[in-house]
Structure formats: C-alpha cells, structure tokens
Write a protein that holds these residues in place. Sequence first.
Motif, mmCIF file in Angstrom:
data_model
loop_
_atom_site.group_PDB
_atom_site.id
_atom_site.type_symbol
_atom_site.label_atom_id
_atom_site.label_comp_id
_atom_site.label_asym_id
_atom_site.label_seq_id
_atom_site.Cartn_x
_atom_site.Cartn_y
_atom_site.Cartn_z
ATOM 1 N N ASN A 61 0.847 -1.188 0.000
ATOM 2 C CA ASN A 61 0.000 0.000 0.000
ATOM 3 C C ASN A 61 0.890 1.248 0.000
ATOM 4 O O ASN A 61 1.794 1.365 0.834
ATOM 5 N N THR A 62 0.664 2.139 -0.928
ATOM 6 C CA THR A 62 1.476 3.348 -1.060
ATOM 7 C C THR A 62 0.581 4.578 -1.193
ATOM 8 O O THR A 62 -0.627 4.474 -1.416
ATOM 9 N N THR A 63 1.210 5.739 -1.051
ATOM 10 C CA THR A 63 0.563 7.017 -1.357
ATOM 11 C C THR A 63 1.382 7.708 -2.437
ATOM 12 O O THR A 63 2.575 7.427 -2.593
ATOM 13 N N PRO A 64 0.754 8.623 -3.198
ATOM 14 C CA PRO A 64 1.493 9.300 -4.269
ATOM 15 C C PRO A 64 2.655 10.127 -3.733
ATOM 16 O O PRO A 64 2.565 10.746 -2.664
ATOM 17 N N GLY A 65 3.775 10.120 -4.483
ATOM 18 C CA GLY A 65 4.939 10.904 -4.121
ATOM 19 C C GLY A 65 4.962 12.236 -4.853
ATOM 20 O O GLY A 65 3.938 12.704 -5.364
ATOM 21 N N SER A 66 6.148 12.831 -4.917
ATOM 22 C CA SER A 66 6.292 14.153 -5.527
ATOM 23 C C SER A 66 6.162 14.124 -7.040
ATOM 24 O O SER A 66 5.892 15.146 -7.661
ATOM 25 N N LYS A 67 6.356 12.948 -7.647
ATOM 26 C CA LYS A 67 6.228 12.798 -9.086
ATOM 27 C C LYS A 67 5.310 11.617 -9.391
ATOM 28 O O LYS A 67 5.064 10.768 -8.532
ATOM 29 N N VAL A 68 4.847 11.554 -10.628
ATOM 30 C CA VAL A 68 3.852 10.554 -11.005
ATOM 31 C C VAL A 68 4.339 9.139 -10.746
ATOM 32 O O VAL A 68 3.597 8.280 -10.259
ATOM 33 N N HIS A 69 5.601 8.871 -11.042
ATOM 34 C CA HIS A 69 6.104 7.500 -10.938
ATOM 35 C C HIS A 69 6.677 7.178 -9.556
ATOM 36 O O HIS A 69 7.165 6.079 -9.329
ATOM 37 N N SER A 82 2.390 0.745 3.912
ATOM 38 C CA SER A 82 2.253 -0.503 4.668
ATOM 39 C C SER A 82 2.489 -1.701 3.766
ATOM 40 O O SER A 82 2.344 -1.619 2.545
ATOM 41 N N LEU A 83 2.871 -2.799 4.392
ATOM 42 C CA LEU A 83 3.054 -4.079 3.718
ATOM 43 C C LEU A 83 2.314 -5.129 4.530
ATOM 44 O O LEU A 83 2.430 -5.176 5.763
ATOM 45 N N HIS A 84 1.561 -5.985 3.849
ATOM 46 C CA HIS A 84 0.802 -7.019 4.539
ATOM 47 C C HIS A 84 1.046 -8.377 3.901
ATOM 48 O O HIS A 84 1.151 -8.494 2.685
ATOM 49 N N CYS A 85 1.151 -9.387 4.755
ATOM 50 C CA CYS A 85 1.292 -10.765 4.305
ATOM 51 C C CYS A 85 0.352 -11.616 5.145
ATOM 52 O O CYS A 85 0.383 -11.531 6.384
ATOM 53 N N LEU A 127 5.671 -4.664 8.034
ATOM 54 C CA LEU A 127 6.670 -3.592 8.025
ATOM 55 C C LEU A 127 6.861 -3.091 9.451
ATOM 56 O O LEU A 127 5.909 -2.677 10.112
ATOM 57 N N ARG A 128 8.083 -3.164 9.946
ATOM 58 C CA ARG A 128 8.350 -2.753 11.325
ATOM 59 C C ARG A 128 9.647 -1.983 11.393
ATOM 60 O O ARG A 128 10.507 -2.078 10.509
ATOM 61 N N MET A 129 9.789 -1.197 12.467
ATOM 62 C CA MET A 129 11.002 -0.424 12.654
ATOM 63 C C MET A 129 12.142 -1.338 13.085
ATOM 64 O O MET A 129 11.964 -2.200 13.951
ATOM 65 N N GLU A 130 13.295 -1.161 12.484
ATOM 66 C CA GLU A 130 14.464 -1.945 12.833
ATOM 67 C C GLU A 130 15.249 -1.226 13.911
ATOM 68 O O GLU A 130 15.406 -0.008 13.865
ATOM 69 N N ASP A 131 15.737 -1.985 14.909
ATOM 70 C CA ASP A 131 16.469 -1.381 16.021
ATOM 71 C C ASP A 131 15.676 -0.254 16.643
ATOM 72 O O ASP A 131 16.158 0.860 16.811
ATOM 73 N N SER A 132 14.443 -0.546 17.009
ATOM 74 C CA SER A 132 13.541 0.494 17.491
ATOM 75 C C SER A 132 14.052 1.195 18.743
ATOM 76 O O SER A 132 13.849 2.385 18.924
ATOM 77 N N GLU A 133 14.757 0.461 19.618
ATOM 78 C CA GLU A 133 15.258 1.091 20.840
ATOM 79 C C GLU A 133 16.284 2.165 20.528
ATOM 80 O O GLU A 133 16.303 3.228 21.143
ATOM 81 N N ILE A 134 17.157 1.864 19.558
ATOM 82 C CA ILE A 134 18.161 2.852 19.166
ATOM 83 C C ILE A 134 17.485 4.058 18.533
ATOM 84 O O ILE A 134 17.814 5.212 18.825
#
Length: 294
Positions: free
Chosen positions: A205-213, A219-222, A228-235
């Motif tokens: 799932n995405t939202t539009p960026g600054s350009k068309v492409h 989000s990512l779902h399986c 999709l999760r934060m890596e090394d969240s404590e740091i």
Amino acid sequence: MFKRVRNTLSVTTLRKQISWEHTSLSEEFFFNLSVGARIDKYSGEALSDNLFILDEAKTSHRLIRDLKSHTWPTQNSAIEDFTAAIANKASVNSLFVLGRNIYQAACGGSHGASGYLSAFVARAQEMKVDKRKALLDGMLFEVFYDPNAHLREEFKTQKFQDLFRLQQHTELSPSFEFIAECLLPAVDRFYSIPGKSHQVVVDVNTTPGSKVHIHVLESLHCCGASILRMEDSEIQNAFNSRSRPAMLDIGTFEQRLADQMLMPIGLLTINYLSFKKKGNESISFPSDHTVRKP
C-alpha cells in the motif's frame, strides 16, 4: 494421538461417546529436538563441522582445508581442482562438509565459489545422485546452521537467492526437502519454510509521491498481517530520529522484500494496491524499517 484416543473410545463405548479436543494452535507443531537428533543422514561431526577431523590423505579433505583458509586465491584454486571424479570417490559426510565450505567461501567473496553456485547443475552433472545431494545439502545447511549445528541467530544470506534458484531444478528437489525438514521446528522464523515451494503474497500500500512514478510506502501485509516494522527500534527511540527514506526502483524494492523475507524471489507475488505496475516506478522505502522476522 488424539484421533487414536477418539477411535478407541468410540469402539469401547459402542459409539456412545466421542472425545473432542479444543486448541488454539494455528501452525504446525513440532517438539524442539536438536537437529542432530532429527537428522540421521549425516554424522554428528559433519553437522557440527567444527568437530570434523581432516585427513590429509583424502583429496576431499584437502579441498575442505583450502576452502577454510579464508584466502581467495587458495579457495579459488580448490574450487578449480574439485571435479565430479573427486566427488564420486568421497564419502557423503565429506561432501556435506565440503558443500558447507563452498557456500561459506562464496559468501566470503570467493569468485570461484560464487561461480560454482551459479554453475552447480553443470558442474555436478556427472556426480552420482547421492554425492550431488550431499554436496547441495551441505550448502543449504550452511545458510541456517552454525559450526555447532545450532540455528544461527542471523542467517547467512549473502548468496541465498543464487542458491535457492536451484530449487527450480526438479532433480535437486530432495536437497530442498532435506533443509525444509531441518527447519520445521523453527517455522515461526519464516514466512514460508525455505525448501518448500509455497507461493507467498505481499500486499503493498502506497501514497502518491512528488512525481507521477514515485510512490511512498505506507504498509506491507502478508496473510492479512502487517509486516513492516522499525528496525532497532530502541536505538531509534533513543535518538528520536528517522533516517532519510531510500528511493528504490521497483526491481530493487522487490529484491529487498525477497531478501529480507528470506524468500526465493520466484516464489514471491507482490500486489500493488495503489497503482498498476508498469516497471518504471520508484518506491520510497523508510530506511529504518524492515520486513525481517523479529
């Protein structure tokens, strides 16, 4: 066991009683026996290859020694010297350890070992079936298990895609069945157990960026779950900052998903919910996030 009890009770009571079980298990369950207790195809010394004693009188053992040298010229020379004739004279335990060290050398940067992976089907064509299988079993085992035959905390994935590309060859399927059997008790560490030919679908799932492409990843779902999760969240929390997103072309984005999910890219189906893929898109991927299993 539950079925046997139910059937015995039914017979004993002339079908007047039937037992029921209630469970919340959602995945396969296995008792966590050590890999050495579950796998009897190879010796304990081959599985724990730091216990494997080299015999300099054996050609295959000298090749193992050279591959363990961590010196590229020595490793490359060993790969050049390794032939089907040598393999056919070696024991399956020696070939299993040799396979482990070929993969190790490839991950360490040996061009000879990397080339051997790419040309494995041709290089192993004249090997006896059981010898070829032992060699490939060892390569696959090295990805997931350390020299003590313990499951690695971090898998050795530098050449994962090259190695698992061999899964498309039907004649090599027994080796992939072997590694899947080894990994069954660790099912929770994978989206799909490596070695199984199960397709995995990821919804993007995405939202539009600054350009068309350009599309910004949201989000990512399986299997209906967010992955999709934060890596090394404590740091990240300690510094209270976020890294600048990485701009990935669509091919690099899909490769990153496959690598982090530990999935052969050919078994990964990616659905883009917010746009129709044309091939020229770029995905803004948050650099401090990952889809690796925690």
